[in-house]
Design an enzyme around this catalytic site. Structure first.
Site, PDB file in Angstrom:
ATOM      1  N   ARG A  82       0.842  -1.206   0.000  1.00  0.00           N
ATOM      2  CA  ARG A  82       0.000   0.000   0.000  1.00  0.00           C
ATOM      3  C   ARG A  82       0.870   1.246   0.000  1.00  0.00           C
ATOM      4  O   ARG A  82       0.564   2.226  -0.691  1.00  0.00           O
ATOM      5  CB  ARG A  82      -0.944  -0.030   1.212  1.00  0.00           C
ATOM      6  CG  ARG A  82      -2.036   1.016   1.123  1.00  0.00           C
ATOM      7  CD  ARG A  82      -3.117   0.792   2.159  1.00  0.00           C
ATOM      8  NE  ARG A  82      -2.593   0.890   3.516  1.00  0.00           N
ATOM      9  CZ  ARG A  82      -3.282   0.537   4.604  1.00  0.00           C
ATOM     10  NH1 ARG A  82      -4.515   0.080   4.499  1.00  0.00           N
ATOM     11  NH2 ARG A  82      -2.754   0.655   5.806  1.00  0.00           N
ATOM     12  N   LYS A 184      -2.695   6.445   1.511  1.00  0.00           N
ATOM     13  CA  LYS A 184      -2.508   6.888   2.892  1.00  0.00           C
ATOM     14  C   LYS A 184      -1.587   8.112   2.908  1.00  0.00           C
ATOM     15  O   LYS A 184      -0.453   8.068   3.404  1.00  0.00           O
ATOM     16  CB  LYS A 184      -1.953   5.731   3.728  1.00  0.00           C
ATOM     17  CG  LYS A 184      -2.427   5.785   5.162  1.00  0.00           C
ATOM     18  CD  LYS A 184      -2.327   4.433   5.817  1.00  0.00           C
ATOM     19  CE  LYS A 184      -2.397   4.518   7.322  1.00  0.00           C
ATOM     20  NZ  LYS A 184      -3.583   5.162   7.866  1.00  0.00           N
ATOM     21  N   GLU A 220     -16.137   6.096   4.817  1.00  0.00           N
ATOM     22  CA  GLU A 220     -15.422   5.562   5.989  1.00  0.00           C
ATOM     23  C   GLU A 220     -15.353   6.649   7.045  1.00  0.00           C
ATOM     24  O   GLU A 220     -15.974   7.699   6.914  1.00  0.00           O
ATOM     25  CB  GLU A 220     -14.039   5.056   5.578  1.00  0.00           C
ATOM     26  CG  GLU A 220     -13.137   6.105   4.957  1.00  0.00           C
ATOM     27  CD  GLU A 220     -11.741   5.569   4.625  1.00  0.00           C
ATOM     28  OE1 GLU A 220     -11.270   4.654   5.309  1.00  0.00           O
ATOM     29  OE2 GLU A 220     -11.133   6.102   3.689  1.00  0.00           O
TER      30      GLU A 220
HETATM   31  N1  PLP Z   1      -9.226   4.052   6.734  1.00  0.00           N
HETATM   32  C1  PLP Z   1      -8.408   5.037   7.108  1.00  0.00           C
HETATM   33  C2  PLP Z   1      -8.727   6.413   6.675  1.00  0.00           C
HETATM   34  C3  PLP Z   1      -7.279   4.764   7.895  1.00  0.00           C
HETATM   35  O1  PLP Z   1      -6.466   5.740   8.269  1.00  0.00           O
HETATM   36  C4  PLP Z   1      -7.025   3.433   8.275  1.00  0.00           C
HETATM   37  C5  PLP Z   1      -5.843   3.108   9.064  1.00  0.00           C
HETATM   38  O2  PLP Z   1      -4.847   2.667   8.596  1.00  0.00           O
HETATM   39  C6  PLP Z   1      -7.922   2.441   7.864  1.00  0.00           C
HETATM   40  C7  PLP Z   1      -9.007   2.778   7.101  1.00  0.00           C
HETATM   41  C8  PLP Z   1      -7.691   1.009   8.250  1.00  0.00           C
HETATM   42  O3  PLP Z   1      -6.678   0.446   7.491  1.00  0.00           O
HETATM   43  P1  PLP Z   1      -5.832  -0.771   8.046  1.00  0.00           P
HETATM   44  O4  PLP Z   1      -6.792  -1.822   8.413  1.00  0.00           O
HETATM   45  O5  PLP Z   1      -4.968  -1.155   6.918  1.00  0.00           O
HETATM   46  O6  PLP Z   1      -5.081  -0.253   9.222  1.00  0.00           O
HETATM   47  C1  COI Z   2      -3.996   2.980  11.638  1.00  0.00           C
HETATM   48  O1  COI Z   2      -4.987   2.357  12.023  1.00  0.00           O
HETATM   49  O2  COI Z   2      -2.876   2.457  11.587  1.00  0.00           O
HETATM   50  C2  COI Z   2      -4.084   4.365  11.217  1.00  0.00           C
HETATM   51  O3  COI Z   2      -3.198   4.818  10.562  1.00  0.00           O
HETATM   52  C3  COI Z   2      -5.247   5.176  11.610  1.00  0.00           C
HETATM   53  C4  COI Z   2      -4.889   6.416  12.329  1.00  0.00           C
HETATM   54  C5  COI Z   2      -6.129   7.198  12.510  1.00  0.00           C
HETATM   55  C6  COI Z   2      -4.234   6.159  13.638  1.00  0.00           C
END
Ligand code: PLP
Ligand code: COI
Length: 340
Positions: A82, A184, A220
């Site tokens: 990612r 991200k 989201e």
């Molecule tokens: N959506 C957003 C905006 C986020 O910042 C995160 C955190 O990483 C997620 C979703 C969840 O992603 P992941 O499950 O890869 O941590």
């Molecule tokens: C994560 O879950 O790792 C994120 O980056 C989300 C953030 C809002 C802490």
């Protein structure tokens, strides 16, 4: 190896300086060898691209102590992937994926005393990030970059742990069609600071963002994807090109189908349908699965039948299975657990 003397169970989601961090530099068109450092500070020019034009992106993943005392990480290859895609969209040199996973291993190993013990409810959060560091004043990408990973022991992202949250529907948009919602980028979070401050002032834990084009579909929150459970126990998660492809959400959809034998569907979710779901949760690395009890849309309340006291039953099963895999209580699918 002796663990640090910390009140692990009392940790919130905050920054605690640990012993070592990883640093690599991109200069003259190539990444250097990279390595660990004690220095938690970064010195850069006043005109660094990251400071002027926010050319920065990040990742988040965790290290866990398993039931039998091993230190493991959860799917770091997907964070590497990612971040690679994010970097391309931001005109940054991607950090090589194999080096990313190697850097994760090095930094966790070097901070093993900070990986919270099994059963403490805490984990070691890893924050990989990449930013443009040389002076840039005309709007263009930097030439030199730094990639870093620091670690910090963390507890639950939301105060109150597994207590159901109340969210509000935001009047702001998080991401535009054809924008940057699917990567991200730090800029996505900068623009969410005002909406989250407003939401907190009004007593809500997070914002539910709707799609910017029609404001009829669920996207989201500022830091997690949604999962819903229908009254007949089907797991549903919003599909959109402008949300972050959560690694937790992708893992949960697999867990729902392959471990729990549930139907699991990724599809567009209209806000109008939300009132008909039985359960709702936020999923992400930081959020793990945080149950949602209520969503408020300009004074109109949607209260999920699972209530405000505890997680809904399907959400709980998903939570127990996912954390069981992460903590080594359940057998993981091939490649999900990387031992340090
Ligand atoms: N959506 C957003 C905006 C986020 O910042 C995160 C955190 O990483 C997620 C979703 C969840 O992603 P992941 O499950 O890869 O941590
Ligand atoms: C994560 O879950 O790792 C994120 O980056 C989300 C953030 C809002 C802490």
């Amino acid at each position: 190896m002796e663990k640090k003397d910390i009140d692990w169970s009392g940790l919130g989601f905050g920054y605690v300086k640990t012993d070592k961090r990883y640093v690599a530099n991109f200069k003259n068109g190539a990444w250097d060898e990279g390595g660990l450092t004690d220095d938690a500070n970064i010195v850069m020019n006043e005109c660094a691209c990251v400071l002027q034009y926010a050319q920065t992106c990040f990742e988040g993943l965790k290290a866990y102590t398993t039931e039998d005392g091993r230190t493991v990480c959860f799917r770091p290859d997907l964070n590497a992937d990612r971040m690679y895609n994010t970097a391309l969209r931001l005109e940054m040199p991607p950090f090589p994926k194999d080096k990313f996973v190697d850097a994760v291993k090095q930094v966790v190993k070097a901070n093993e005393a900070w990986v919270p013990p099994y059963g403490s409810g805490a984990t070691l959060y890893l924050r990989p990030y990449l930013f443009g560091i040389n002076p840039v004043i005309g709007v263009k990408p930097a030439e030199d970059y730094q990639f870093r990973i620091f670690t910090t022991p963390v507890g639950p992202y939301f105060k109150g742990g597994a207590k159901p949250l109340t969210l509000c529907v935001s009047d702001f948009d998080r991401a535009a069609p054809h924008g940057t919602g699917h990567i991200k980028a730090g800029l996505n979070y900068a623009m969410s600071l005002h909406p989250i401050v407003e939401a907190h002032k009004a007593g809500y834990a997070e914002n539910m963002y709707l799609d910017a084009a029609t404001r009829t579909k669920v996207e989201e929150t500022g830091g997690a994807n949604f999962i819903f459970v229908t009254k007949d126990n089907k797991v549903v998660t919003p599909k959109s090109n402008s949300i972050l492809p959560s690694i937790t959400r992708r893992s949960l959809m697999y867990v729902a189908k392959e471990y729990l034998g549930l139907e699991a569907e990724e599809r567009e979710v209209y806000f109008d349908e939300v009132k008909d779901f039985a359960e709702c949760g936020l999923c992400g690395t930081a959020a793990v699965i945080s149950p949602v009890g209520k969503i408020v849309d300009h004074g109109k309340e949607i209260c999920f039948p699972s209530g405000m006291d505890e997680m809904g039953p399907v959400t709980k099963k998903l939570y127990d299975t996912l954390t069981g895999i992460q903590m080594g209580r359940l057998e993981a699918p091939e490649g999900w657990i990387v031992e340090i």
